[in-house]
Design an enzyme around this catalytic site. Structure first.
Site, short mmCIF file in Angstrom:
data_model
loop_
_atom_site.label_atom_id
_atom_site.label_comp_id
_atom_site.label_asym_id
_atom_site.label_seq_id
_atom_site.Cartn_x
_atom_site.Cartn_y
_atom_site.Cartn_z
N LYS A 13 1.38 -5.58 -4.52
CA LYS A 13 1.96 -4.41 -5.18
C LYS A 13 2.79 -4.84 -6.40
O LYS A 13 2.72 -4.23 -7.45
CB LYS A 13 2.91 -3.67 -4.23
CG LYS A 13 2.27 -2.88 -3.12
CD LYS A 13 3.36 -2.08 -2.42
CE LYS A 13 2.89 -1.42 -1.16
NZ LYS A 13 3.97 -0.66 -0.49
N ASP A 70 5.03 3.85 -0.57
CA ASP A 70 4.37 3.71 0.71
C ASP A 70 2.92 4.10 0.47
O ASP A 70 2.63 5.11 -0.18
CB ASP A 70 5.01 4.57 1.78
CG ASP A 70 4.63 4.07 3.17
OD1 ASP A 70 4.80 2.86 3.43
OD2 ASP A 70 4.13 4.87 3.99
N PHE A 153 -5.71 -6.81 -3.16
CA PHE A 153 -5.11 -7.28 -1.90
C PHE A 153 -5.49 -6.28 -0.81
O PHE A 153 -6.22 -5.31 -1.05
CB PHE A 153 -3.58 -7.37 -2.07
CG PHE A 153 -2.88 -6.05 -2.30
CD1 PHE A 153 -2.30 -5.36 -1.24
CD2 PHE A 153 -2.82 -5.48 -3.56
CE1 PHE A 153 -1.66 -4.14 -1.45
CE2 PHE A 153 -2.19 -4.27 -3.78
CZ PHE A 153 -1.60 -3.59 -2.71
N GLY A 154 -4.98 -6.53 0.39
CA GLY A 154 -5.14 -5.58 1.49
C GLY A 154 -6.59 -5.22 1.78
O GLY A 154 -7.44 -6.09 1.98
N ASP A 156 -8.76 -3.85 -0.23
CA ASP A 156 -9.60 -3.76 -1.43
C ASP A 156 -11.03 -4.30 -1.23
O ASP A 156 -11.98 -3.70 -1.75
CB ASP A 156 -8.94 -4.47 -2.62
CG ASP A 156 -7.82 -3.64 -3.24
OD1 ASP A 156 -7.80 -2.41 -3.05
OD2 ASP A 156 -6.96 -4.23 -3.93
N LYS A 176 -8.76 -1.53 -11.87
CA LYS A 176 -8.05 -1.00 -10.70
C LYS A 176 -6.79 -0.28 -11.16
O LYS A 176 -6.46 0.79 -10.66
CB LYS A 176 -7.69 -2.12 -9.70
CG LYS A 176 -6.94 -1.55 -8.49
CD LYS A 176 -6.54 -2.54 -7.42
CE LYS A 176 -5.74 -1.82 -6.35
NZ LYS A 176 -5.17 -2.70 -5.33
N HIS A 181 -4.95 4.65 -6.58
CA HIS A 181 -3.95 5.56 -6.03
C HIS A 181 -2.57 5.26 -6.63
O HIS A 181 -1.82 6.15 -6.99
CB HIS A 181 -3.94 5.42 -4.51
CG HIS A 181 -3.86 4.00 -4.01
ND1 HIS A 181 -4.63 2.99 -4.53
CD2 HIS A 181 -3.08 3.41 -3.06
CE1 HIS A 181 -4.35 1.86 -3.93
NE2 HIS A 181 -3.41 2.09 -3.02
P1 ITT Z 1 6.40 -2.93 1.28
O1 ITT Z 1 6.71 -1.90 2.33
O2 ITT Z 1 7.40 -4.03 1.25
O3 ITT Z 1 6.17 -2.32 -0.07
P2 ITT Z 1 3.90 -3.21 2.69
O4 ITT Z 1 2.67 -4.07 2.50
O5 ITT Z 1 4.49 -3.18 4.08
O6 ITT Z 1 5.00 -3.66 1.63
P3 ITT Z 1 3.20 -0.43 2.98
O7 ITT Z 1 4.06 -0.23 4.16
O8 ITT Z 1 3.16 0.63 1.92
O9 ITT Z 1 3.57 -1.77 2.20
O10 ITT Z 1 1.74 -0.72 3.51
C1 ITT Z 1 0.68 -0.57 2.68
C2 ITT Z 1 -0.53 -1.30 3.26
O11 ITT Z 1 -1.68 -0.53 2.87
C3 ITT Z 1 -0.67 -2.66 2.60
O12 ITT Z 1 -0.16 -3.67 3.40
C4 ITT Z 1 -2.18 -2.76 2.40
O13 ITT Z 1 -2.77 -3.32 3.54
C5 ITT Z 1 -2.63 -1.33 2.24
N1 ITT Z 1 -2.72 -1.01 0.81
C6 ITT Z 1 -1.84 -0.30 0.05
N2 ITT Z 1 -2.20 -0.26 -1.23
C7 ITT Z 1 -3.35 -0.97 -1.30
C8 ITT Z 1 -4.20 -1.32 -2.35
O14 ITT Z 1 -3.94 -0.99 -3.61
N3 ITT Z 1 -5.28 -2.05 -2.06
C9 ITT Z 1 -5.55 -2.45 -0.81
N4 ITT Z 1 -4.78 -2.18 0.24
C10 ITT Z 1 -3.69 -1.45 0.01
#
Ligand code: ITT
Length: 199
Positions: A13, A70, A153-154, A156, A176, A181
């Protein structure tokens, strides 16, 4: 130059916000820069509630203008899962790869037309005096059959964007950051943020 705390522990992020906020003349700091080591507990049941919780708590402890988001993945065929639990899906012991594999496993018997999904993001900005502003963004896609790409990340690598014929992790970061979003939520709150920092 106005200082703003970009309050996330997620390096993915953070990288994106560095680019998404580049057009504003801001001095942005991370939680590490601000010496904040605790993590706000995400006790809300919606993206908006959790975004607010994070922005308010981190603004309170830093005394700075604070942006938090979030976000997560909603899969139609899983009734909206993992949703607000995207970061914790499957429980402890899972990393990003383990979490997207879990989604793939759960969808193993679900054919392409029923693999619709969306990424959602709610950004909350809290001022040092406690005023909160929020904005939401989302992007539609399909869950791919397997992971592809190494950007982002995540989730994606498993999020297929039909207009581009690629997963989000195969798209260049600039792309991206135009369609995601998070990009859309930033677009929706841009005017408010610019006003808050006097630009
Ligand atoms: P912070 O709360 O510290 O910001 P976090 O990773 O815990 O970090 P969230 O609670 O918002 O953040 O969880 C979001 C999860 O959703 C994140 O860990 C990813 O797995 C997924 N996610 C969010 N945005 C994404 C993106 O742009 N691409 C891929 N996965 C995403």
């Amino acid at each position: 130059m106005t200082r703003i705390l970009v309050a996330t522990h997620n390096p993915g992020k953070l990288r994106e916000y560095a680019e998404l906020l580049a057009d504003l003349n801001l001095h942005w700091l991370t939680l590490d820069d601000a010496g904040i080591t605790f993590e706000v507990e995400e006790t809300g049941t919606t993206f908006e509630e959790n975004a607010r919780l994070k922005a308010v708590e981190y603004a309170r402890s830093s005394g700075m203008l604070t942006l938090a988001d979030d976000s997560g993945l909603e899969v139609e065929a899983l009734g909206g899962e993992p949703g607000v639990y995207s970061a914790r899906y499957g429980g402890n012991g899972y990393d990003d790869i383990g979490r997207y594999r879990l989604v793939l496993e759960k969808l193993a018997a679900t054919p392409a037309p029923r693999r619709q999904a969306r990424f959602r993001c709610v950004i909350a900005i809290c001022t040092p005096t406690g005023d909160v502003h929020t904005a939401a963004g989302s992007v539609e896609g399909l869950i791919a059959d397997g992971p592809r790409g190494s950007n982002g990340f995540g989730y994606d690598p498993i999020f297929f964007v039909e207009d581009y014929g690629r997963t989000m992790a195969e798209l260049p970061p600039e792309t991206k950051n135009r369609i995601s979003h998070r990009a859309r939520a930033i677009q929706a709150i841009h005017e408010t943020l610019a006003a808050l920092v006097g630009q």
